[in-house]
Design an enzyme around this catalytic site. Structure first.
Site, PDB file in Angstrom:
ATOM      1  N   LYS A  76      81.133  -4.313  29.692  1.00 49.76           N
ATOM      2  CA  LYS A  76      80.391  -5.281  30.517  1.00 49.76           C
ATOM      3  C   LYS A  76      81.162  -5.683  31.747  1.00 49.76           C
ATOM      4  O   LYS A  76      82.446  -5.814  31.779  1.00 49.76           O
ATOM      5  CB  LYS A  76      80.069  -6.396  29.766  1.00 49.76           C
ATOM      6  N   SER A 151      73.201 -11.984  27.621  1.00 52.77           N
ATOM      7  CA  SER A 151      73.497 -11.460  28.925  1.00 52.77           C
ATOM      8  C   SER A 151      73.945 -10.053  28.871  1.00 52.77           C
ATOM      9  O   SER A 151      74.299  -9.381  29.774  1.00 52.77           O
ATOM     10  CB  SER A 151      74.522 -12.461  29.678  1.00 52.77           C
ATOM     11  N   SER A 175      75.163 -13.687  23.740  1.00 56.12           N
ATOM     12  CA  SER A 175      74.925 -12.344  24.373  1.00 56.12           C
ATOM     13  C   SER A 175      75.352 -11.115  24.022  1.00 56.12           C
ATOM     14  O   SER A 175      74.954 -10.198  24.852  1.00 56.12           O
ATOM     15  CB  SER A 175      75.776 -12.674  25.648  1.00 56.12           C
TER      16      SER A 175
HETATM   17  N1  GLN Z   1      71.963 -17.070  26.752  1.00 63.25           N
HETATM   18  C1  GLN Z   1      72.963 -17.755  26.695  1.00 63.25           C
HETATM   19  C2  GLN Z   1      73.676 -18.404  27.654  1.00 63.25           C
HETATM   20  O1  GLN Z   1      72.602 -18.313  28.714  1.00 63.25           O
HETATM   21  C3  GLN Z   1      74.021 -16.904  26.034  1.00 63.25           C
HETATM   22  C4  GLN Z   1      75.175 -16.220  27.172  1.00 63.25           C
HETATM   23  C5  GLN Z   1      76.148 -15.695  26.512  1.00 63.25           C
HETATM   24  O2  GLN Z   1      76.396 -15.704  25.437  1.00 63.25           O
HETATM   25  N2  GLN Z   1      77.063 -15.280  27.500  1.00 63.25           N
HETATM   26  O3  GLN Z   1      74.261 -19.302  27.885  1.00 63.25           O
END
Ligand code: GLN
Length: 469
Positions: A76, A151, A175
């Site tokens: 990532k 994400s 994410s």
């Molecule tokens: N969707 C969650 C957020 O927007 C989780 C993001 C993540 O785990 N990096 O914070």
């Protein structure tokens, strides 16, 4: 030739049926064919081939090779790899090059994994649909009109579409697990501290973990063995590296929450599949109980208050002076303002502002301190439950991947995607999403399990049994 597990690759490699170069070329070709998915922000093609050749030579010479020889990994774009671009999918880091490698990268390379490229994600890991990237959204390979999840959306689609075998993502509130569910693969989040965060760009440091996406549990586990364990560069990392130990699947005690089943946004399809799985588990001799967990409604507010607060502090370093983008102006203050206004996307700005608000004098106790207290209550109650039960189970997300144009107006709708995954993040516990089945529209959904601290071995063992159930 397409392989489904590292073991299959290695047995052909060591029997001289294939070379690492051929494996890498296969992936590079598919990456090229699937370019429109917008998964990779950068492909390390030449470098991967060179590494492959060096490895092939060692194999031909009968020299010792690492545990992950032949494994093609994507990372990532929040994970540093020295000498390679690192943008966190943000314009503010446009053109930035990593000055050192993350510990996970060092450990992968040491065991002869091949890192094939860096993957698109939501900007600084903030989002659930992979739409918040300065470099465009990642398309879902099952249906391009759907979101990839987020994400770590690029990392999940990459594995699903065979553009790499394993991806390293990051998971602050879901994410890794939610995009894994949306793409029908496995997404694993370790106990906080199990994997070093050194070299992972910080979003919310007390939540952030590096997670692993793969098609098989065996590959996932092997990668964890390699990348886990103490690292002097991360004081929150713990000394016990993970060692896989298949535990026999005896009768287990599982628990799920009444409030999850009653949750408003839960799709009928997901509810039905989840209930069917519970039934199967019971028939197979496990104890599955429903319990009251009134704290469910506090999970999202607590998660968002705390992570936004931490993000506002962590992201203050992107000021136009030290990294990437610099919008020059006549004064230092204007330089900061202009760079940050132009460099950050809308969602990141929203979070920085909300985070600064909850930390500001006058509101600190009402929001930040209170959320810290609630986090502690959540953690204690969860540990208490896990002293009685082996795993807490739920669907990974309320529904399958949704249409990319669905979330337009309110960010709240996107935040609701994380309702089931933030629990493990608030409590710092290991969790996994494994494929549960498909909806009527043939879209994958995920089954989510949370275990007690450092019980990753139990989590993997039970998941291996579950995927065959
Ligand atoms: N969707 C969650 C957020 O927007 C989780 C993001 C993540 O785990 N990096 O914070």
């Amino acid at each position: 030739m397409l392989y489904n597990s590292l073991q299959a690759i290695q047995s052909d490699l060591f029997a001289s049926k294939i070379t690492v170069r051929q494996v890498v070329e296969g992936y590079l070709q598919r990456i090229e064919e699937k370019k429109r998915l917008n998964v990779f922000l950068e492909v390390f093609a030449d470098e991967s081939l060179q590494t492959a050749d060096a490895l092939d030579k060692r194999i031909a010479d009968n020299l010792q090779v690492g545990k992950l020889a032949g494994l093609v990994v994507g990372i990532k774009d929040l994970i540093s790899f020295k000498g390679h671009g690192l943008t966190c999918s943000s314009k503010i880091l446009d053109g930035f090059e990593a000055k050192f490698s993350a510990t996970v990268v060092e450990r992968l390379l040491k065991e002869d994994a091949i890192i094939i490229g860096r993957q698109n994600c939501d900007e600084f890991g903030m989002g659930s649909a992979n739409k918040n990237s300065a470099y465009g959204r990642v398309l879902n390979n099952i249906d391009n009109s759907l979101v990839a999840g987020g994400s770590s959306g690029g990392s999940a689609v990459a594995v699903q579409a065979d553009l790499c075998m394993v991806s390293l993502g990051s998971d602050t509130g879901g994410s890794v697990r939610q995009p894994a569910a949306f793409n029908g693969i496995i997404g694993f989040k370790p106990t906080y501290g199990r994997i070093s965060r050194h070299g992972l760009a910080a979003f919310a440091s007390s939540f952030d973990v590096i997670g692993i996406l793969s098609k098989t549990l065996e590959d996932n586990e092997k990668v964890l063995e390699v990348i886990s364990g103490k690292d002097n560069f991360d004081s929150s990392s713990v000394s016990n590296a993970f060692k896989s130990a298949d535990k026999p699947t005896t009768s287990k005690k599982l628990v799920f929450f009444k409030q999850v089943m009653q949750s408003e946004g839960l799709s009928e399809d997901v509810r039905k599949q989840f209930q069917d799985k519970i039934q199967q588990l019971k028939e197979d001799g496990h104890k599955v109980e429903e319990t009251d967990f009134p704290l469910l409604e506090y999970l999202l507010p607590t998660y968002y208050i705390l992570t936004m607060a931490e993000a506002s502090s962590n992201l203050s370093r992107y000021d136009g002076v030290r990294y990437g983008l610099r919008e020059n102006d006549n004064s230092l203050e204007h330089l900061y303002k202009k760079t940050r206004s132009q460099g950050f996307g809308e969602e990141v700005k929203r979070r920085i502002m909300m985070g600064s608000f909850v930390l500001s004098a006058g509101y600190y106790d009402a929001y930040y301190t209170k959320a810290q207290r609630v986090r502690k209550v959540i953690k204690d109650k969860t540990t208490e439950l896990l002293n009685t039960y082996d795993f807490i189970i739920s669907p990974t997300a309320p529904g399958p991947a949704f249409k990319a144009d669905k979330i337009k107006s309110s960010p709240i709708e996107e935040y609701l995607q994380d309702i089931f995954t933030v629990h493990a993040s608030l409590a710092g516990l290991p969790a996994i999403s494994i494929p549960l089945g498909k909806t009527k529209e043939n879209l994958p959904i995920g089954f989510h399990l949370v275990a007690n601290e450092f019980e990753e071995d139990a989590l993997y063992s039970f998941s291996k049994y579950l995927v065959t159930l």
